[in-house]
Design a protein around this motif. Structure first.
Motif, mmCIF file in Angstrom:
data_model
loop_
_atom_site.group_PDB
_atom_site.id
_atom_site.type_symbol
_atom_site.label_atom_id
_atom_site.label_comp_id
_atom_site.label_asym_id
_atom_site.label_seq_id
_atom_site.Cartn_x
_atom_site.Cartn_y
_atom_site.Cartn_z
ATOM 1 N N GLY A 1 -77.019 68.773 34.210
ATOM 2 C CA GLY A 1 -76.904 68.486 32.785
ATOM 3 C C GLY A 1 -76.533 69.732 31.984
ATOM 4 O O GLY A 1 -75.717 69.673 31.056
ATOM 5 N N HIS B 1 -65.439 67.182 33.378
ATOM 6 C CA HIS B 1 -66.661 67.081 32.571
ATOM 7 C C HIS B 1 -67.376 65.767 32.841
ATOM 8 O O HIS B 1 -68.607 65.718 32.966
ATOM 9 C CB HIS B 1 -66.303 67.215 31.097
ATOM 10 N N VAL B 2 -66.590 64.684 32.966
ATOM 11 C CA VAL B 2 -67.180 63.372 33.263
ATOM 12 C C VAL B 2 -67.856 63.390 34.636
ATOM 13 O O VAL B 2 -68.926 62.798 34.827
ATOM 14 C CB VAL B 2 -66.087 62.278 33.201
ATOM 15 N N ILE C 1 -71.221 64.980 34.322
ATOM 16 C CA ILE C 1 -72.175 64.050 33.707
ATOM 17 C C ILE C 1 -72.618 63.010 34.723
ATOM 18 O O ILE C 1 -73.807 62.683 34.848
ATOM 19 C CB ILE C 1 -71.542 63.378 32.469
ATOM 20 N N ALA D 1 -72.868 70.419 32.496
ATOM 21 C CA ALA D 1 -72.060 69.498 31.694
ATOM 22 C C ALA D 1 -72.067 69.887 30.220
ATOM 23 O O ALA D 1 -71.124 69.566 29.487
ATOM 24 C CB ALA D 1 -72.576 68.068 31.859
ATOM 25 N N ALA D 2 -73.124 70.586 29.792
ATOM 26 C CA ALA D 2 -73.254 70.984 28.386
ATOM 27 C C ALA D 2 -72.820 72.427 28.148
ATOM 28 O O ALA D 2 -73.199 73.026 27.139
ATOM 29 C CB ALA D 2 -74.702 70.801 27.941
#
Length: 463
Positions: free
Chosen positions: A355, A435-436, A439, A358-359
C-alpha cells in the motif's frame, strides 16, 4: 526454569540434525530455482546467437516452467511409492545431464528440449525437498528447515540476474548452464552419502498413469491459457480462452477420477483438511501479491519515475535480499510460537508495504522507495516460512510428498494468476497499469490476511 528447559530441548534436537544432508537438499532447491530465472537475462543473447526471434526464444523459459508444473504431482506420488531420496537423486542427475545438453545445444529446438528435461529434474528435486526436510529435522525444529528452503529460494531469486549478468559479461550464454555441472556432481555425491533412506509405501501402491496424464494435460492447458489470455489491449484471445475451458473440463474429469482413492495423485485428501485448504488459499494470495508487485514495480520506476534499468534493479533487490535474513528468524519463531499468528503478521506487513508503494509521491527519493520495498520483503519473509510449516506438518507423514507438491502447486497458481492480472492491468490502463498492479497486490495481500484470520480462529484445527 521452564524457559531454560525448552531451550535445552531445542539445543539437544539441533545436535541430532545431519547438516550435510540439509546442505544437499538446500543445494538442489537452490539450483532448481536459480535456473528458473537465470535464463531470462540471456534471452536476447540467445536469440541473436541462434538467429531466432524473441517470441521463439521465450520458449527457453516457458518450457522449463511448464515442465516443472506438469511434473510436480506425478513425482510426488513416485516419491511416496519408492522413496523421496531416490526421486531427489534422480532429479539431481537428470538436471545435471540436461544442463550439459543446454550448454551444448546447437539449435533452439534442442535447447528447448534440454530445458524441458532440466525442468523435470528441477521438479524432482523441489517436490520432495519438504518431505526430506521433515525426515532430517526433528518435529520441534521443522520450522528452521522450512526457513532454509525459503532462504534458498530467496537467495536464488536475488542472485539469478546478477549471476547471469556477470557470466554474460565475460563468457557465452552457454556457461549459464555449464556452471551447473560441478555443483550438480557435488550435490549428487553429497545426497548419495548423506540423505536418509525412507521405505517404499506399504502396502505397495500402483502408479496412477491415467491420473498423471490427466493432471499434466490439465495443468499445461491452464498455464498456457492463463499466460496468453489477454492481448496488449486487454482483449480476450479466443485460443487461450479455449485452453482454459478445456483445462476446466479436464479438472472435472481428473477430480472424478481421483475421488475415493486413499492416496490420490491430486491431494484432495489434504485439501479436505481445513487448515491445509485455508493455508493454500493464503499462499496463493501472497504469490499473487508478490507477482503483481514484481511485474508492476519495474514499470513504475522506469516509465513514471525515470529510473534507469540498473537503478531499478538496485531499488527492487532489497525485497529478496531481506528475506535471506528474515527467513531464519521466521523459522525460529514458528518453532516456538503459533505459526499462523506469525504468518498473519507477516502478510499484514506485506499488505502495508505494498500500500505504501502504491502511495508513492510523484517524485520520491531513492530512500523513500527502498524502505517501502524493505517492508514488503520483511512481510513476505515473515509469512512464507510459518505458512509453509503449517502446510507441511498438517499433513500425515506418509503424505509428506503430496504436501510438498501442494506447496509447489499453490505457488505456481499464484505466480500464474498474478502474471495474468498484471497483463490485464497494463492492457486496460497502459502505463498507469503499474500503479493499478501495486494496488491489486496490496488488495491480494489483505485478502490473504483475512483468510489467515479465519484459519487461526479455530486453534484446534492447526494441531
Amino acid at each position: 526454569m521452564q524457559q531454560r528447559s525448552a531451550r535445552t530441548t531445542f539445543d539437544e534436537a539441533a545436535t541430532n540434525v545431519n547438516y550435510w544432508a540439509v546442505l544437499s537438499v538446500v543445494l538442489g532447491s537452490f539450483l532448481g530455482n536459480l535456473d528458473s530465472s537465470i535464463a531470462n537475462v540471456a534471452l536476447p543473447t540467445i536469440a541473436h546467437d541462434l538467429a531466432r526471434t524473441a517470441a521463439q526464444t521465450v520458449w527457453v523459459v516457458t518450457s522449463y516452467q511448464l515442465a516443472v508444473a506438469v511434473s510436480v504431482l506425478p513425482l510426488a506420488a513416485v516419491g511416496e511409492m519408492f522413496g523421496f531420496r531416490r526421486v531427489f537423486l534422480c532429479g539431481v542427475v537428470l538436471f545435471t545431464a540436461a544442463s550439459l545438453g543446454c550448454a551444448a545445444a546447437p539449435s533452439l529446438a534442442l535447447l528447448v528440449a534440454a530445458r524441458l528435461l532440466q525442468g523435470v529434474g528441477a521438479a524432482a528435486m523441489s517436490t520432495v525437498v519438504p518431505a526430506l526436510l521433515r525426515q532430517v529435522y526433528p518435529p520441534q525444529l521443522i520450522g528452521r528447515g522450512v526457513a532454509l528452503l525459503g532462504l534458498a529460494v530467496a537467495l536464488s531469486a536475488a542472485l539469478g540476474p546478477t549471476v547471469a549478468a556477470g557470466v554474460l559479461s565475460i563468457a557465452s550464454w552457454r556457461w549459464l548452464f555449464a556452471i551447473n555441472l560441478p555443483l550438480g556432481v557435488f550435490g549428487a555425491c553429497l545426497a548419495t552419502a548423506m540423505l536418509p533412506r525412507n521405505p517404499a509405501s506399504n502396502p505397495p501402491r500402483t502408479f496412477d498413469y491415467a491420473g498423471a496424464a490427466l493432471s499434466a494435460a490439465t495443468i499445461a492447458l491452464f498455464v498456457l491459457g492463463v499466460g496468453g489470455l489477454f492481448d496488449d489491449d486487454a482483449s480476450l484471445r479466443p485460443g487461450p480462452l479455449c485452453e482454459i475451458v478445456a483445462g476446466c473440463v479436464g479438472a472435472c474429469v481428473l477430480i472424478r477420477h481421483q475421488r475415493g482413492r486413499a492416496a490420490p495423485l491430486v491431494p484432495l485428501d489434504l485439501l479436505r483438511l481445513r487448515i491445509l485448504s485455508l493455508s493454500s488459499l493464503t499462499s496463493i494470495c501472497s504469490y499473487i501479491a508478490q507477482t503483481l508487485a514484481y511485474l508492476g514495480l519495474p514499470f513504475l520506476l522506469q516509465h513514471q519515475l525515470a529510473r534507469t534499468a540498473t537503478e531499478t534493479g538496485l531499488l527492487v533487490s532489497p525485497w529478496p535480499l531481506v528475506i535471506v535474513f528474515i527467513a531464519p528468524l521466521a523459522g525460529r519463531l514458528s518453532d516456538r510460537y503459533a505459526p499462523g499468528v506469525i504468518g498473519g503478521i507477516g502478510l499484514a506487513i506485506l499488505a502495508v508495504g505494498l500500500g505504501l508503494l502504491a502511495a508513492l509521491p510523484a517524485n520520491p527519493a531513492d530512500a523513500d522507495i527502498v524502505w517501502r520495498v524493505l517492508i514488503c520483503g520483511v512481510g513476505f519473509g515473515l509469512f512464507q516460512t510459518p505458512n509453509n510449516r503449517i502446510m507441511l506438518t498438517s499433513a500425515p507423514k506418509e503424505r509428506s510428498g503430496a504436501a510438498g507438491a501442494l506447496m509447489t502447486m499453490v505457488r505456481m497458481i499464484g505466480l500464474t494468476l498474478g502474471a495474468a492480472l498484471a497483463a490485464l492491468a497494463f492492457g486496460v490502463y497502459g502505463e498507469a497499469g503499474a500503479h493499478v498492479a501495486l494496488i491489486g497486490a496490496a488488495v491480494a495481500a489483505a485478502l490473504g490476511v483475512v483468510v489467515g484470520a479465519v484459519r487461526i480462529a479455530r486453534p484446534r484445527a492447526a494441531g
